[in-house]
Every structure is written in C-alpha cells, then in structure tokens.
Enzyme design. Sequence first.
Site, PDB file in Angstrom:
ATOM      1  N   ARG A   1     -56.046  21.315 -12.703  1.00 20.90           N
ATOM      2  CA  ARG A   1     -56.836  22.331 -13.418  1.00 20.90           C
ATOM      3  C   ARG A   1     -55.969  22.939 -14.507  1.00 20.90           C
ATOM      4  O   ARG A   1     -54.750  23.013 -14.384  1.00 20.90           O
ATOM      5  CB  ARG A   1     -57.261  23.442 -12.462  1.00 20.90           C
ATOM      6  CG  ARG A   1     -58.232  23.002 -11.409  1.00 20.90           C
ATOM      7  CD  ARG A   1     -58.674  24.207 -10.556  1.00 20.90           C
ATOM      8  NE  ARG A   1     -59.472  23.766  -9.444  1.00 20.90           N
ATOM      9  CZ  ARG A   1     -59.012  23.444  -8.238  1.00 20.90           C
ATOM     10  NH1 ARG A   1     -57.723  23.528  -7.989  1.00 20.90           N
ATOM     11  NH2 ARG A   1     -59.833  23.038  -7.292  1.00 20.90           N
TER      12      ARG A   1
ATOM     13  N   THR B   1     -58.185  14.108 -12.370  1.00 22.56           N
ATOM     14  CA  THR B   1     -59.473  13.498 -12.046  1.00 22.56           C
ATOM     15  C   THR B   1     -60.476  13.589 -13.192  1.00 22.56           C
ATOM     16  O   THR B   1     -61.584  13.070 -13.074  1.00 22.56           O
ATOM     17  CB  THR B   1     -60.091  14.179 -10.809  1.00 22.56           C
ATOM     18  OG1 THR B   1     -60.275  15.571 -11.092  1.00 22.56           O
ATOM     19  CG2 THR B   1     -59.193  14.011  -9.592  1.00 22.56           C
ATOM     20  N   LYS B   2     -60.090  14.270 -14.289  1.00 22.84           N
ATOM     21  CA  LYS B   2     -60.961  14.346 -15.471  1.00 22.84           C
ATOM     22  C   LYS B   2     -60.088  14.441 -16.713  1.00 22.84           C
ATOM     23  O   LYS B   2     -58.886  14.737 -16.624  1.00 22.84           O
ATOM     24  CB  LYS B   2     -61.928  15.523 -15.370  1.00 22.84           C
ATOM     25  CG  LYS B   2     -61.276  16.870 -15.264  1.00 22.84           C
ATOM     26  CD  LYS B   2     -62.323  17.966 -15.082  1.00 22.84           C
ATOM     27  CE  LYS B   2     -61.647  19.323 -14.965  1.00 22.84           C
ATOM     28  NZ  LYS B   2     -62.605  20.399 -14.787  1.00 22.84           N
TER      29      LYS B   2
ATOM     30  N   HIS C   1     -61.386   1.958  -5.735  1.00 25.82           N
ATOM     31  CA  HIS C   1     -62.587   1.700  -4.960  1.00 25.82           C
ATOM     32  C   HIS C   1     -63.499   2.914  -5.025  1.00 25.82           C
ATOM     33  O   HIS C   1     -63.047   4.060  -5.072  1.00 25.82           O
ATOM     34  CB  HIS C   1     -62.241   1.373  -3.503  1.00 25.82           C
ATOM     35  CG  HIS C   1     -61.609   0.035  -3.343  1.00 25.82           C
ATOM     36  ND1 HIS C   1     -62.327  -1.128  -3.341  1.00 25.82           N
ATOM     37  CD2 HIS C   1     -60.306  -0.327  -3.207  1.00 25.82           C
ATOM     38  CE1 HIS C   1     -61.517  -2.158  -3.200  1.00 25.82           C
ATOM     39  NE2 HIS C   1     -60.280  -1.694  -3.121  1.00 25.82           N
TER      40      HIS C   1
ATOM     41  N   GLY D   1     -43.171  14.142 -13.006  1.00 29.57           N
ATOM     42  CA  GLY D   1     -42.909  13.217 -11.908  1.00 29.57           C
ATOM     43  C   GLY D   1     -43.950  13.287 -10.801  1.00 29.57           C
ATOM     44  O   GLY D   1     -44.474  14.345 -10.485  1.00 29.57           O
TER      45      GLY D   1
END
Length: 194
Positions: free
Chosen positions: A174, A159-160, A112, A136
């Site tokens: 990161r 996330t990227k 969402h 994991g």
Amino acid sequence: MDQTSNSSLGDALLKRPTLHRYALGLHFTLTLMVGYVPSQHIRKFIYHRLLGMKIADSTIIYGGAEIRSPHHIHIGERSVIGHHAILDGRNGLEIGENVSLGTAVWIWTMEHDPQSPDFAIRGGPVVIEDYAWIGGRAVILPGLRIGKGAVVATGAVVTKDVPPYTIVAGVPAREIGKRTTDLQYQLNWYQPFF
C-alpha cells in the site's frame, strides 16, 4: 494490466512430446546454472549471446539469479539485479534504466488462479520503469507496472500497479509516501571481474 487466464497452457505443455519436455527441462536447468557462474561478465555473455536476453552492457546481474525464459526479458542501461533474484520472463519482463532490484527480489509473470477449478495458469507481462527501486525480498505479481521512480519497500508483496514516484510497503503493498521527482542519478556500481 489485465491478467489473462491460460488454463489450456498447462494442458498444452503436458501434451508436448516427451523429448520436447526434456529439452525445456534442460534449458531451465542451464539458466539456473548460469546464475552460479563466478563472473558477472561471463554470466551476462551467456544470458545475452546464448540465451537471447536483451541486456545493456552497463547492467549488472549478481550471482545466484534464477532467470526464466531469458529471451523474453529486456533490461535497460545501468540497472542492478541483486543476488538470488528471480526474473520470470515467460510472459515478458521489461526493466528500465537505473533500476535497482535488491537481494532475492521475485518478479513473476505467471501464477495459478486460486479460483480456477482446474488450477489454471494466468499472468501477464511485468514492466518496471526507469529509476524504480525494489527492496530486498519484495515480490511483484504478474501483469503489473511499477512506475518511474517508484519505491517498493523490503518484503512488500505488490498485487496492483504502483504509480510513478510512489512508495509502497506491506502485504499487500500500500502507498506510504511519495518520492521526489527530481531523480538525476545513474547507477554505476563497481564491476569487478567476479
């Protein structure tokens, strides 16, 4: 990869006839139940032959996996999917060769949009290239590419995109290092009947 907004997708699903929604629910329940069949050979047979997943014979999917839209998932040779993984194929999921997914890895192709006033759905396909190693309980969000030989540390939230041979960790993930580019191994886990 771009994440596209699908605000009308949720509306379209709700507007489907009740019988069709029940069929979708039954299909989802069946895919959940397959994850608990006590034989990885039988699970693979059902995923491939009955549910349309493109999966190599040498790949192992351990028990308890939750597979969404298996007909949109392709898994290459000698890859290992750990216990209780969630593989979301709704927008397409491609997993290369010699990929290791640890226990309880979650790979999402839909989510969402938190900025949407109507709680719209957005997403995109996920690609995990050859020799990637996902620790994991790591989470990979929609529309991302995990490069060849990349390592995602245990518990990371990706996330990227992760470039090839890059090691990432943390929330959000990161870069913390580089992996050797001279990868020659072939995953060949013992494959007992159960």
